[in-house]
Scaffold this active site. Structure first.
Site, PDB file in Angstrom:
ATOM      1  N   GLU A 106      32.469  44.910  22.890  1.00 59.99           N
ATOM      2  CA  GLU A 106      33.645  44.338  22.236  1.00 59.99           C
ATOM      3  C   GLU A 106      33.476  44.175  20.726  1.00 59.99           C
ATOM      4  OE1 GLU A 106      34.610  40.830  24.528  1.00 59.99           O
ATOM      5  OE2 GLU A 106      35.054  42.024  26.320  1.00 59.99           O
TER       6      GLU A 106
ATOM      7  N   ASN B  19      31.547  49.478  24.501  1.00 62.24           N
ATOM      8  CA  ASN B  19      32.450  49.007  25.556  1.00 62.24           C
ATOM      9  C   ASN B  19      33.452  48.017  24.957  1.00 62.24           C
ATOM     10  OD1 ASN B  19      32.972  48.752  28.500  1.00 62.24           O
ATOM     11  ND2 ASN B  19      32.243  46.633  28.268  1.00 62.24           N
TER      12      ASN B  19
ATOM     13  N   HIS C  16      40.699  45.250  32.033  1.00 59.52           N
ATOM     14  CA  HIS C  16      41.090  43.969  32.642  1.00 59.52           C
ATOM     15  C   HIS C  16      42.609  43.867  32.495  1.00 59.52           C
ATOM     16  CE1 HIS C  16      37.050  42.551  33.314  1.00 59.52           C
ATOM     17  NE2 HIS C  16      36.728  42.819  32.073  1.00 59.52           N
TER      18      HIS C  16
ATOM     19  N   GLU D  80      35.311  47.847  33.843  1.00 59.33           N
ATOM     20  CA  GLU D  80      35.451  46.460  34.330  1.00 59.33           C
ATOM     21  C   GLU D  80      36.819  46.245  34.970  1.00 59.33           C
ATOM     22  OE1 GLU D  80      34.346  43.559  31.333  1.00 59.33           O
ATOM     23  OE2 GLU D  80      32.713  44.810  30.574  1.00 59.33           O
TER      24      GLU D  80
ATOM     25  N   ASP E 111      39.897  45.175  36.813  1.00 65.73           N
ATOM     26  CA  ASP E 111      40.549  44.239  37.738  1.00 65.73           C
ATOM     27  C   ASP E 111      41.996  44.085  37.300  1.00 65.73           C
ATOM     28  OD1 ASP E 111      40.200  42.419  35.585  1.00 65.73           O
ATOM     29  OD2 ASP E 111      38.571  41.347  36.584  1.00 65.73           O
TER      30      ASP E 111
HETATM   31  C1  XIL Z   1      32.206  37.765  32.197  1.00 68.01           C
HETATM   32  C2  XIL Z   1      31.519  37.369  33.491  1.00 68.01           C
HETATM   33  O1  XIL Z   1      32.154  37.994  34.567  1.00 68.01           O
HETATM   34  C3  XIL Z   1      31.576  35.864  33.669  1.00 68.01           C
HETATM   35  O2  XIL Z   1      30.835  35.479  34.820  1.00 68.01           O
HETATM   36  C4  XIL Z   1      31.016  35.176  32.440  1.00 68.01           C
HETATM   37  O3  XIL Z   1      31.166  33.778  32.578  1.00 68.01           O
HETATM   38  C5  XIL Z   1      31.732  35.665  31.197  1.00 68.01           C
HETATM   39  O4  XIL Z   1      31.642  37.067  31.100  1.00 68.01           O
HETATM   40  N1  XIL Z   1      34.169  41.460  29.291  1.00 68.01           N
HETATM   41  C6  XIL Z   1      32.845  41.733  29.480  1.00 68.01           C
HETATM   42  C7  XIL Z   1      32.075  41.010  30.515  1.00 68.01           C
HETATM   43  O5  XIL Z   1      32.330  42.679  28.858  1.00 68.01           O
HETATM   44  O6  XIL Z   1      30.741  40.817  30.147  1.00 68.01           O
HETATM   45  C8  XIL Z   1      32.710  39.681  30.858  1.00 68.01           C
HETATM   46  O7  XIL Z   1      32.020  39.144  31.976  1.00 68.01           O
HETATM   47  C9  XIL Z   1      34.187  39.857  31.145  1.00 68.01           C
HETATM   48  C10 XIL Z   1      34.893  40.406  29.934  1.00 68.01           C
END
Ligand code: XIL
Length: 481
Positions: free
Chosen positions: A275, A322, A358, A388, A390
């Site tokens: 990020e 990422n 996300h 990631e 969802d």
């Molecule tokens: C999240 C985890 O899932 C949580 O358990 C933690 O508290 C915070 O981080 N983007 C990312 C991940 O790159 O590392 C994050 O993961 C979600 C958003």
């Protein structure tokens, strides 16, 4: 390179990588009959005997009789049958025997570890399925389907050890099912706070455990992540002596180098910087301790240290950047393309871009836009991974929002299937019970592929979202009537 020059690079990228026209994709409805019989022993502790008969024109009948034995904690026998009617004219309706979900929706199938369950399900009647790809393997599952589609794997994040997941036999049985997941990403155990709690004092206990667990079922590991704004150690964010450019750069390089060295080729890839870009304005550098102290060179220092560590240790590990909100061709994606170009112009190793994905149901980019965006990256000679995925809902879920969610999952996975250099898709964990969503986005949830109607340590139920992923991997077209 300043933010302004970064944005300029982005504008150049915008010109050079115009979105291809994907609107002309056509589909044909076919009649398909498929019979699959499986007898498979997966591990010493899990045996599956599954017979599946599927006939599909406008009516699909599926009979599944899995028997699962989990040593030491429980045994399970779970006959399950479902029939699915697909009509092009009727309105949406659904019903299922499972009622324990708090959501007012219908799980697409029930896997019970303690009792016999049968369900009759009407799926979204606006869906027409078109076979463009016939699976060749005899086993079934998301990872099997992903491989049949030419992808490297279908993977999942997992937050083990030290959480409820690691103690939930139903969660672990699914995680360890190599037919479902061929990749694993540690949700937390390899992050900065976990791996370097004090300066130059490393702790790989959690990460090593994760590697061992993932490898036990043959998974590759996307190691996550080396440098990020969040989940840092206190010594980084509240230093005893204020950082200078030189001292923080040295600390950054040491972390990147030592962690890559430790995990070596157990990592398929590393997210070197997570990020780096901001949303406001979209595509600017994100403010964080690294950027605020070192400036944009922190990003290139991280990749330089990673490039050298890979070379010095003769590793095959791939290096990724990422981010989120780079899943469509907006300013942030364009700025990310500029970063990839800059890395390459500096001869630093950059193998791929992670598209976090996300999403919120009903607000995801169109499949064609996701494809065009992936193509814009792969045109720069890098891979992409959906890292990631969802798709969260406003709670409570409804039948309509769950159908939308299924389509959203389908579109992202199908986009990856469409792009040769999209390596695979990783979901950000797979059971709602352990999702990060409800605590991060209050009022939203229900974002994963499975739920546990009985709560933690109870059987998993596949949701419609699971079917959306599977249908995309199997090349079944999903078309609004
Ligand atoms: C999240 C985890 O899932 C949580 O358990 C933690 O508290 C915070 O981080 N983007 C990312 C991940 O790159 O590392 C994050 O993961 C979600 C958003």
């Amino acid at each position: 390179m300043t933010t302004r020059s970064l944005l300029t690079l982005g504008l150049l990228a915008s010109t050079a990588f115009a979105a291809p026209n994907w609107a002309a994709t056509s589909t044909t409805t076919v009649t398909k009959t498929k019979t699959t019989t499986e007898h498979e022993t997966k591990t010493k502790t899990t045996t599956v005997h599954e017979t599946k008969t599927e006939t599909e024109t406008k009516t699909k009948t599926t009979t599944l009789k899995p028997t699962v034995t989990i040593t030491g904690s429980c045994s399970a026998s779970a006959p399950l049958s479902s029939s699915t009617s697909v009509s092009s004219t009727s309105s949406s309706s659904s019903s299922a025997s499972s009622s324990a979900s708090s959501a007012t929706t219908s799980p697409s199938s029930v896997i019970s570890a303690t009792s016999t369950t049968s369900s009759t399900i009407n799926t979204n009647p606006t869906i027409t399925k078109t076979a463009t790809d016939v699976p060749t393997a005899t086993a079934s599952g998301l990872n099997v389907a992903a491989k049949n589609a030419g992808k490297r794997w279908l993977g999942t994040a997992a937050d083990i050890p030290g959480t409820g997941e690691g103690a939930d036999p139903y969660y672990l049985a699914e995680f360890n099912n190599a037919n479902e997941f061929g990749e694993a990403t540690p949700a937390n155990t390899m992050k900065f706070f976990a791996t370097e709690p004090q300066q130059n004092v490393f702790n790989f206990t959690g990460g090593d455990y994760f590697v061992q667990q993932a490898k036990a079922s043959g998974k590759e590991i996307r190691c996550h992540n080396l440098i990020w704004a969040n989940q840092l150690s206190d010594w980084v964010t509240s230093p005893a002596v204020p950082w200078t450019n030189a001292t923080l750069t040295a600390a950054l390089r040491n972390h990147v180098t030592k962690v890559i060295e430790h995990f070596g080729d157990d990592c398929y890839s590393w997210d070197v910087v997570n990020e780096p870009l901001s949303d406001s304005p979209a595509g600017a550098w994100a403010a964080n301790v690294w950027y605020n102290t070192i400036g944009e060179e922190y990003f290139f220092q991280a990749f330089d240290a990673a490039t050298q560590a890979v070379k010095a240790n003769n590793l095959a590990v791939k290096l990724y950047v990422n981010d989120y909100n780079i899943e469509y061709l907006g300013n942030k994606s364009i700025a990310m393309q500029g970063l990839v170009k800059e890395l390459k112009s500096r001869s630093l190793q950059i193998d791929g871009v992670g598209l976090e994905s996300h999403f919120i149901a009903g607000e995801t980019p169109a499949k064609a836009d996701q494809v065009a965006n992936m193509q814009a990256f792969t045109a720069l000679d890098v891979d992409v991974v959906v890292t990631e995925l969802d798709v969260r809902l406003n709670l409570p879920a409804t039948a309509a929002s769950e159908s939308q969610q299924k389509l959203d999952y389908y579109n992202t996975v199908s986009a990856c299937v469409s792009v040769a250099r999209c390596v695979g898709v990783v979901v950000w964990d797979f059971v709602d019970t352990y999702s990060w969503i409800p605590s991060t986005f209050p009022g939203q949830g229900y974002g994963d592929l499975f739920l546990q109607p009985g709560g933690a340590n109870t059987p998993l139920v596949k949701k419609e979202a699971y079917d959306g992923v599977l249908e995309a991997l199997e090349g079944l077209a999903e078309i609004a009537a």
